[in-house]
Design a protein around this motif. Structure first.
Motif, PDB file in Angstrom:
ATOM      1  N   ILE A 151      38.753 -23.972   9.383  1.00 46.58           N
ATOM      2  CA  ILE A 151      39.711 -23.029   9.969  1.00 46.58           C
ATOM      3  C   ILE A 151      40.883 -22.783   9.014  1.00 46.58           C
ATOM      4  O   ILE A 151      41.299 -21.642   8.798  1.00 46.58           O
ATOM      5  CB  ILE A 151      40.214 -23.563  11.326  1.00 46.58           C
ATOM      6  CG1 ILE A 151      39.063 -23.562  12.344  1.00 46.58           C
ATOM      7  CG2 ILE A 151      41.389 -22.725  11.840  1.00 46.58           C
ATOM      8  CD1 ILE A 151      39.388 -24.289  13.629  1.00 46.58           C
ATOM      9  N   THR A 187      41.684 -27.713  18.003  1.00 48.40           N
ATOM     10  CA  THR A 187      40.852 -28.596  17.190  1.00 48.40           C
ATOM     11  C   THR A 187      41.488 -29.983  17.189  1.00 48.40           C
ATOM     12  O   THR A 187      42.596 -30.143  16.686  1.00 48.40           O
ATOM     13  CB  THR A 187      40.743 -28.078  15.742  1.00 48.40           C
ATOM     14  OG1 THR A 187      40.091 -26.802  15.764  1.00 48.40           O
ATOM     15  CG2 THR A 187      39.944 -29.038  14.877  1.00 48.40           C
ATOM     16  N   HIS A 236      44.648 -20.802  16.701  1.00 52.27           N
ATOM     17  CA  HIS A 236      43.977 -22.084  16.497  1.00 52.27           C
ATOM     18  C   HIS A 236      45.048 -23.163  16.371  1.00 52.27           C
ATOM     19  O   HIS A 236      45.866 -23.131  15.442  1.00 52.27           O
ATOM     20  CB  HIS A 236      43.137 -22.071  15.220  1.00 52.27           C
ATOM     21  CG  HIS A 236      41.978 -21.139  15.259  1.00 52.27           C
ATOM     22  ND1 HIS A 236      40.763 -21.479  15.820  1.00 52.27           N
ATOM     23  CD2 HIS A 236      41.852 -19.869  14.817  1.00 52.27           C
ATOM     24  CE1 HIS A 236      39.923 -20.451  15.708  1.00 52.27           C
ATOM     25  NE2 HIS A 236      40.560 -19.466  15.112  1.00 52.27           N
ATOM     26  N   GLU A 289      42.371 -21.836  20.831  1.00 50.23           N
ATOM     27  CA  GLU A 289      41.357 -22.857  20.583  1.00 50.23           C
ATOM     28  C   GLU A 289      42.017 -24.062  19.934  1.00 50.23           C
ATOM     29  O   GLU A 289      42.802 -23.920  19.002  1.00 50.23           O
ATOM     30  CB  GLU A 289      40.242 -22.303  19.683  1.00 50.23           C
ATOM     31  CG  GLU A 289      39.478 -21.149  20.316  1.00 50.23           C
ATOM     32  CD  GLU A 289      38.330 -20.658  19.455  1.00 50.23           C
ATOM     33  OE1 GLU A 289      38.105 -21.259  18.373  1.00 50.23           O
ATOM     34  OE2 GLU A 289      37.666 -19.692  19.857  1.00 50.23           O
TER      35      GLU A 289
END
Length: 241
Positions: free
Chosen positions: A25, A131, A6, A129
């Motif tokens: 997260i 953010t 992440h 991923e």
């Protein structure tokens, strides 16, 4: 199965400007990684600390140099490339073992963020991923109470490291601008803004949304080197309401 990386944007400085998704997260990740200058705590981890899983393991990525070498120095690209290779392999070891890792990045990861270089190295091998985060520039223009673009205004984001003539030409082609990477380039930028008639509109913002914040007219600021977390705002559509 491999773990997930992440890449988390933690915003411009105020921990309250971390997004809900980022906080979720960070609160669950078993480990997190962050970049830091030698001898410094690290800006991104300072912002994220209130949101981190207390039991999470920290991975510190310490830059080999920041301002010690010019980007034009032949050693710079090779040294930074090797550094990012090493960081990527450290993360790869965790991901290969099935671990979930949060890589912290101040502002937004895809806007001048070091995390991009690890994204490039790992995206084809692991699930990544991203953010998004509130950018430093939006944090600064909010704190400066400076509306930047209206209607069909054109906004440019420019590095002050550009050659003087190119910087002047770029500023004349846009309606509004954010000038970053100030450092020792303030005298050059001031000269360009005076020549193009933009100096009265220019706003100097340093450490926007953070402790020690400074917001002032650039014309009132001296030419001493600007710190890393500083930029100049040139709002557009002046006089239109």
């Amino acid at each position: 199965m491999s773990g997930v990386l992440h890449i988390v944007g933690v915003g411009p400085g105020d921990p309250e400007l971390v997004t809900l998704r980022a906080a979720r997260i960070l609160g669950r990740a078993p480990s997190y990684a962050f970049f830091a200058k030698r001898g410094r705590v690290g800006h991104a981890v300072t912002i994220a600390t209130p949101h981190l899983n207390p039991a999470a393991e920290a991975l510190r990525f310490e830059y080999p140099y920041t301002t010690e070498l010019s980007v034009e120095d032949a050693r710079y690209a090779g040294g930074m490339g090797a550094f990012y290779d090493d960081c990527a392999e450290r993360l790869a070891g965790r991901l290969s073992a099935g671990e979930e890792v949060a890589l912290l990045c101040e502002g937004d990861p895809f806007l001048y963020g070091s995390a991009m270089y690890l994204f490039d190295r790992l995206r084809g091998r692991f699930a990544v991923e991203v953010t998004p985060g509130i950018t430093a520039m939006s944090g600064c223009w909010s704190r400066a109470a400076a509306p930047m673009v209206h209607g069909d205004d054109v906004l440019s984001v420019l590095p002050a490291t550009m050659p003087e003539a190119e910087l002047a030409e770029a500023l004349q082609r846009c309606d509004a601008a954010v000038v970053m990477k100030l450092g020792r380039n303030l005298p050059k930028l001031r000269a360009v803004l005076e020549r193009t008639g933009l100096l009265p509109r220019a706003i100097y913002a340093e450490r926007g949304t953070m402790p020690g914040e400074v917001v002032m007219k650039l014309a009132e600021r001296d030419d001493s080197p600007a710190p890393y977390f500083a930029l100049v705002l040139i709002p557009g559509r002046q006089g239109v309401r």
